[in-house]
Design an enzyme around this catalytic site. Structure first.
Site, mmCIF file in Angstrom:
data_model
loop_
_atom_site.group_PDB
_atom_site.id
_atom_site.type_symbol
_atom_site.label_atom_id
_atom_site.label_comp_id
_atom_site.label_asym_id
_atom_site.label_seq_id
_atom_site.Cartn_x
_atom_site.Cartn_y
_atom_site.Cartn_z
ATOM 1 C CE1 TYR A 58 14.876 -3.656 8.782
ATOM 2 C CE2 TYR A 58 17.151 -2.969 8.400
ATOM 3 C CZ TYR A 58 15.861 -3.186 7.932
ATOM 4 O OH TYR A 58 15.566 -2.931 6.607
ATOM 5 C CG ASN A 61 -0.215 0.016 2.519
ATOM 6 O OD1 ASN A 61 0.436 -0.972 2.844
ATOM 7 N ND2 ASN A 61 -0.285 1.096 3.280
#
Length: 304
Positions: free
Chosen positions: A172, A24
């Site tokens: 991460y 999106n």
């Protein structure tokens, strides 16, 4: 290989079904947009369906939206069931969605958020959809990693969920390293089947919403300096698109920007860290990922 691979080199995609997670916004949006413009039937697999619908309205072509929350195994299983019902065949699964440098949080299933979303969520989704790709010649699983797979990155098997101490950067790095180890191990397991391949890509230093959790001390300098070393999401998506569509791609390859430090530039073959090629660790990570997610892959594991 040419050093100037651009959007214009994306082959015709008519007749192909592509699922793009996190589509999106940012890299996922651009990836999905370009595939749809080339004729693919594209599914935007997103957590926020309203945002996904607004994104789809900005695209041209056959674009649909599927609810998918990678922080919930229940949602992943539900989404996979919907996708399997709607698509007897899948040509491209692009594991793009991700989070970066978040404060310590856990998923609905108790996994550290970055590891749970970036790796375990995509591991589970891939396993649940793989039998829709395996019969399709030329099908691909493309997983998006990062330059960050080299930064304070290791698979902490003794504390995968960072329960003893937490580092945003280290978590991460672990998640992005896991993305690569998953890709390489998946390719080893796919190779005897001869149809589907697993490929990885990274966007370099792309200026997207992914950086919104960057610690405050770094955020302002990053904002000032970003134009000097980052590229837009449309350019950042090109390594993923090349990995997904270039006829010359071979399973187990890794694509990223070809410029200095792989920060920006045209997409080309790049190399990943020695840790990402640790066969023993990759097999261990695979086993642990199956145990944590409860998802096994429809592959003959003896055919290695």
């Amino acid at each position: 290989m040419s050093d100037d691979w651009t959007e214009q080199q994306i082959p015709d995609q008519h007749g192909r079904v592509a699922i793009v997670t996190g589509a999106n916004t940012g890299l996922g949006f651009e990836t999905a947009r370009m595939l749809a413009e080339r004729g693919a039937a594209v599914v935007l697999a997103v957590r926020d369906v309203e945002k996904g619908s607004r994104a789809a309205a900005r695209m041209t072509g056959d674009v649909t939206v599927q609810a998918l929350d990678l922080t919930s195994l229940t949602s992943i299983r539900s989404a996979a069931a919907d996708l399997r019902a709607a698509h007897p065949r899948i040509d491209l699964l692009i594991n793009n969605a991700g989070v970066m440098y978040t404060p310590r949080q856990t998923t609905a299933d108790g996994f550290e958020l970055q590891f749970g979303t970036n790796h375990l969520g995509h591991f589970a989704l891939t396993g649940l959809l793989l039998d829709r790709l395996l019969p399709v010649p030329g099908s691909r699983v493309v997983t998006v990693s990062s330059i960050g797979h080299r930064i304070r990155a290791a698979i902490h098997f003794d504390d995968l969920q960072w329960e003893r101490s937490y580092s945003r950067v280290g978590a991460y790095g672990q998640a992005k390293l896991a993305n690569l180890m998953f890709t390489y191990e998946l390719q080893r397991r796919l190779a005897p089947h001869g149809t589907t391949v697993a490929v990885a890509a990274h966007p370099g230093a792309s200026n997207t919403e992914l950086a919104r959790h960057t610690p405050a001390a770094l955020r302002l300098p990053f904002t000032w300096l970003a134009p000097l070393f980052t590229q837009g999401a449309d350019r950042g998506a090109l390594p993923t698109l090349r990995a997904a569509t270039d006829p010359a791609v071979v399973g187990g390859q890794y694509y990223g920007p070809g410029g200095r430090g792989e920060a920006r530039g045209y997409p080309t073959l790049v190399t990943s860290s020695p840790d990402s090629h640790d066969l023993v660790a990759a097999q261990r990570l695979w086993t642990v990922s199956e145990e944590l997610t409860g998802v096994t892959f429809p592959l003959d594991l003896a055919a290695r």
